[in-house]
Design a protein around this motif. Structure first.
Motif, PDB file in Angstrom:
ATOM      1  N   LEU A 137       0.815  -1.216   0.000  1.00 48.01           N
ATOM      2  CA  LEU A 137       0.000   0.000   0.000  1.00 48.01           C
ATOM      3  C   LEU A 137       0.847   1.264   0.000  1.00 48.01           C
ATOM      4  N   GLY A 138       2.170   1.130   0.164  1.00 51.07           N
ATOM      5  CA  GLY A 138       3.054   2.281   0.213  1.00 51.07           C
ATOM      6  C   GLY A 138       3.461   2.686   1.616  1.00 51.07           C
ATOM      7  N   ILE A 139       3.153   1.848   2.629  1.00 46.84           N
ATOM      8  CA  ILE A 139       3.479   2.147   4.027  1.00 46.84           C
ATOM      9  C   ILE A 139       4.771   1.432   4.403  1.00 46.84           C
ATOM     10  N   TYR A 140       5.810   2.211   4.711  1.00 48.15           N
ATOM     11  CA  TYR A 140       7.109   1.638   5.064  1.00 48.15           C
ATOM     12  C   TYR A 140       7.544   1.998   6.480  1.00 48.15           C
ATOM     13  N   SER A 141       6.811   2.867   7.164  1.00 54.39           N
ATOM     14  CA  SER A 141       7.237   3.376   8.472  1.00 54.39           C
ATOM     15  C   SER A 141       6.284   2.927   9.567  1.00 54.39           C
ATOM     16  N   TRP A 142       6.873   2.499  10.690  1.00 52.11           N
ATOM     17  CA  TRP A 142       6.084   1.993  11.807  1.00 52.11           C
ATOM     18  C   TRP A 142       6.600   2.539  13.137  1.00 52.11           C
ATOM     19  N   HIS A 143       5.668   2.890  14.025  1.00 54.48           N
ATOM     20  CA  HIS A 143       5.964   3.151  15.431  1.00 54.48           C
ATOM     21  C   HIS A 143       5.444   1.941  16.207  1.00 54.48           C
ATOM     22  N   ILE A 144       6.318   1.321  16.993  1.00 45.58           N
ATOM     23  CA  ILE A 144       5.943   0.073  17.667  1.00 45.58           C
ATOM     24  C   ILE A 144       6.223   0.172  19.163  1.00 45.58           C
ATOM     25  N   SER A 145       5.219  -0.148  19.964  1.00 46.42           N
ATOM     26  CA  SER A 145       5.404  -0.252  21.425  1.00 46.42           C
ATOM     27  C   SER A 145       5.677  -1.699  21.777  1.00 46.42           C
ATOM     28  N   ALA A 146       6.701  -1.928  22.589  1.00 45.87           N
ATOM     29  CA  ALA A 146       7.099  -3.301  22.891  1.00 45.87           C
ATOM     30  C   ALA A 146       7.323  -3.487  24.383  1.00 45.87           C
ATOM     31  N   ASP A 147       7.344  -4.746  24.806  1.00 45.47           N
ATOM     32  CA  ASP A 147       7.618  -5.070  26.206  1.00 45.47           C
ATOM     33  C   ASP A 147       8.701  -6.148  26.247  1.00 45.47           C
ATOM     34  N   GLU A 148       8.634  -7.024  27.232  1.00 38.86           N
ATOM     35  CA  GLU A 148       9.719  -8.001  27.419  1.00 38.86           C
ATOM     36  C   GLU A 148       9.802  -9.055  26.314  1.00 38.86           C
ATOM     37  N   ASN A 149       8.822  -9.089  25.397  1.00 41.83           N
ATOM     38  CA  ASN A 149       8.864 -10.044  24.288  1.00 41.83           C
ATOM     39  C   ASN A 149       9.686  -9.514  23.105  1.00 41.83           C
ATOM     40  N   LEU A 150      10.673  -8.729  23.400  1.00 40.72           N
ATOM     41  CA  LEU A 150      11.429  -8.025  22.371  1.00 40.72           C
ATOM     42  C   LEU A 150      12.200  -8.932  21.413  1.00 40.72           C
ATOM     43  N   PHE A 151      12.744 -10.024  21.912  1.00 44.29           N
ATOM     44  CA  PHE A 151      13.643 -10.835  21.088  1.00 44.29           C
ATOM     45  C   PHE A 151      12.925 -11.408  19.863  1.00 44.29           C
ATOM     46  N   ASN A 152      11.714 -11.918  20.050  1.00 49.37           N
ATOM     47  CA  ASN A 152      10.939 -12.421  18.913  1.00 49.37           C
ATOM     48  C   ASN A 152      10.567 -11.294  17.959  1.00 49.37           C
ATOM     49  N   LEU A 153      10.277 -10.135  18.520  1.00 45.93           N
ATOM     50  CA  LEU A 153       9.916  -8.983  17.714  1.00 45.93           C
ATOM     51  C   LEU A 153      11.092  -8.524  16.855  1.00 45.93           C
ATOM     52  N   LEU A 154      12.310  -8.516  17.426  1.00 44.15           N
ATOM     53  CA  LEU A 154      13.485  -8.091  16.678  1.00 44.15           C
ATOM     54  C   LEU A 154      13.725  -8.982  15.451  1.00 44.15           C
ATOM     55  N   LYS A 155      13.491 -10.242  15.598  1.00 45.95           N
ATOM     56  CA  LYS A 155      13.637 -11.162  14.473  1.00 45.95           C
ATOM     57  C   LYS A 155      12.677 -10.788  13.347  1.00 45.95           C
ATOM     58  N   LEU A 156      11.484 -10.377  13.727  1.00 49.97           N
ATOM     59  CA  LEU A 156      10.474  -9.974  12.749  1.00 49.97           C
ATOM     60  C   LEU A 156      10.907  -8.710  12.000  1.00 49.97           C
ATOM     61  N   LEU A 157      11.421  -7.728  12.744  1.00 50.95           N
ATOM     62  CA  LEU A 157      11.839  -6.474  12.121  1.00 50.95           C
ATOM     63  C   LEU A 157      12.997  -6.692  11.161  1.00 50.95           C
ATOM     64  N   LYS A 158      13.875  -7.610  11.516  1.00 52.04           N
ATOM     65  CA  LYS A 158      15.029  -7.925  10.676  1.00 52.04           C
ATOM     66  C   LYS A 158      14.583  -8.445   9.311  1.00 52.04           C
ATOM     67  N   GLU A 159      13.491  -9.188   9.284  1.00 52.58           N
ATOM     68  CA  GLU A 159      13.008  -9.784   8.035  1.00 52.58           C
ATOM     69  C   GLU A 159      12.463  -8.741   7.061  1.00 52.58           C
ATOM     70  N   HIS A 160      12.091  -7.561   7.581  1.00 55.62           N
ATOM     71  CA  HIS A 160      11.481  -6.537   6.723  1.00 55.62           C
ATOM     72  C   HIS A 160      12.434  -5.351   6.614  1.00 55.62           C
ATOM     73  N   GLU A 161      13.523  -5.582   5.905  1.00 56.77           N
ATOM     74  CA  GLU A 161      14.633  -4.636   5.861  1.00 56.77           C
ATOM     75  C   GLU A 161      14.330  -3.381   5.054  1.00 56.77           C
ATOM     76  N   ASP A 162      13.223  -3.371   4.289  1.00 56.83           N
ATOM     77  CA  ASP A 162      12.887  -2.185   3.514  1.00 56.83           C
ATOM     78  C   ASP A 162      12.040  -1.192   4.307  1.00 56.83           C
ATOM     79  N   CYS A 163      11.662  -1.571   5.527  1.00 55.43           N
ATOM     80  CA  CYS A 163      10.851  -0.698   6.380  1.00 55.43           C
ATOM     81  C   CYS A 163      11.720   0.013   7.416  1.00 55.43           C
ATOM     82  N   ALA A 164      11.175   1.074   8.010  1.00 56.15           N
ATOM     83  CA  ALA A 164      11.838   1.792   9.098  1.00 56.15           C
ATOM     84  C   ALA A 164      10.981   1.646  10.346  1.00 56.15           C
ATOM     85  N   PHE A 165      11.583   1.163  11.435  1.00 54.91           N
ATOM     86  CA  PHE A 165      10.856   0.905  12.667  1.00 54.91           C
ATOM     87  C   PHE A 165      11.401   1.760  13.809  1.00 54.91           C
ATOM     88  N   VAL A 166      10.498   2.474  14.487  1.00 55.27           N
ATOM     89  CA  VAL A 166      10.839   3.170  15.726  1.00 55.27           C
ATOM     90  C   VAL A 166      10.239   2.343  16.857  1.00 55.27           C
TER      91      VAL A 166
END
Length: 335
Positions: A137-166
């Motif tokens: 759809l043209g959306i590449y930027s995300w603001h994400i709130s996270a807690d102690e489940n960070l490690f699984n989340l980081l793996k997910l962000l790594k897979e989408h290298e064309d996006c920018a995550f805060v």
């Protein structure tokens, strides 16, 4: 796969970023000039012209910020995150958003918010599908709130290298193990909550040359504190790239407007060596420049789509069950 135009722009930008260390004033201006030559879209060009004007003042504190960033942030992180915002989100994403909006008569946010607290690893594929559908759809930027489940989340962000995550996190979550897990994720900027422990968290991120900012979630009671320069000065000592303000869901609109006015004023007057940023209103402002109508949306931990402008009210649309395209079309029809 990166386009030839992206590869060329990235190569030139990398060379310019590396040269900034030797001559920050001149090379910073050259980098902005380069971006203007490559920029597409009136909003991005207008933004760069404003930056160009600011950098004409060699006494601006932003030069000190640039020098500090070049010496304490891995340049690959600056390059990747910057290209994913400036090139993917603006140059590639914006025209795609406008075309779909015009053809199908619904609004698409320029960036989205994801509440990934209580991240469920069993829904990994659903989250991954959400990011991929957003890119379509043209959306590449995300603001994400996270807690102690960070490690699984980081793996997910790594897979989408064309996006920018805060990634908005509590300082207690910043530790050596997290740094190791995030070491090779260059499309990520941490936003550390300003509270007890923030100083130690920022020091650890800084010593590991990570890209980071500091955020403060405010209520109506914080209005006078935030609008005093002393507040940002205290955050400035942590050397964040951005000082981000996020309103509590129950904040009075008058408080939100007053703080946003203060953020814009201090940014224009170049008072600090950190850039004040309003997570809600600055993002909505950009959205209004990219497309016809201002809109903002997010997804909660259960996959329910919600509208930020309606005080974070949820819809009954679950993006883990229906495509994001369909959900946004139902939730954000053009009036």
């Amino acid at each position: 796969m990166k386009s030839l135009k992206r590869i060329l722009a990235e190569s030139i930008a990398k060379k310019a970023i590396n040269e900034i260390k030797d001559s920050p004033e001149r090379k910073s201006r050259n980098l902005v000039d380069l971006a203007l030559n490559l920029a597409e879209g009136q909003y991005f060009r207008d933004f760069l012209l404003k930056v160009q004007k600011i950098l004409q003042d060699e006494n601006t504190p932003y030069y000190r910020m640039v020098i500090d960033a070049m010496n304490h942030i891995n340049t690959d992180r600056i390059l990747t995150f910057g290209m994913n915002i400036g090139y993917n989100s603006v140059t590639v994403g914006s025209p795609k958003i406008r075309a779909i909006e015009q053809e199908e008569n619904f609004d698409i946010p320029w960036s989205m918010y994801l509440d990934a607290k209580k991240f469920n690893p069993s829904l990994f594929k659903s989250y991954s599908k959400l990011f991929s559908e957003a890119v379509e759809l043209g959306i590449y930027s995300w603001h994400i709130s996270a807690d102690e489940n960070l490690f699984n989340l980081l793996k997910l962000l790594k897979e989408h290298e064309d996006c920018a995550f805060v990634l908005f996190v509590d300082p207690d979550l910043i530790n050596d193990e997290l740094i190791r897990k995030a070491e090779n994720i260059n499309n990520l900027m941490f936003a550390v909550k300003y509270k007890e422990g923030a100083e130690d968290a920022c020091r650890l991120l800084r010593s590991n040359m990570m890209l980071y900012s500091v955020y403060y979630s405010y209520t109506d009671n914080d209005e006078d504190i935030i609008t005093s320069d002393e507040f940002i000065l205290s955050i400035e000592n942590l050397r964040p790239l951005f000082t981000i303000f996020t309103p509590n869901a129950n904040c009075n609109i008058k408080t939100v407007d007053k703080i946003y006015s203060y953020v814009k004023e201090t940014r224009l007057n170049q008072k600090f060596i950190t850039i004040p940023w309003d997570a809600l209103n600055d993002t909505r402002y950009i959205d209004g420049k990219i497309s016809e109508n201002i809109c903002s949306a997010g997804v909660n931990a259960e996959g329910l789509l919600f509208r930020l402008k309606d005080n974070y009210s949820c819809t009954d649309l679950k993006v883990f069950e229906i495509p994001l395209h369909e959900a946004l079309k139902k939730a954000l029809p053009k009036s």
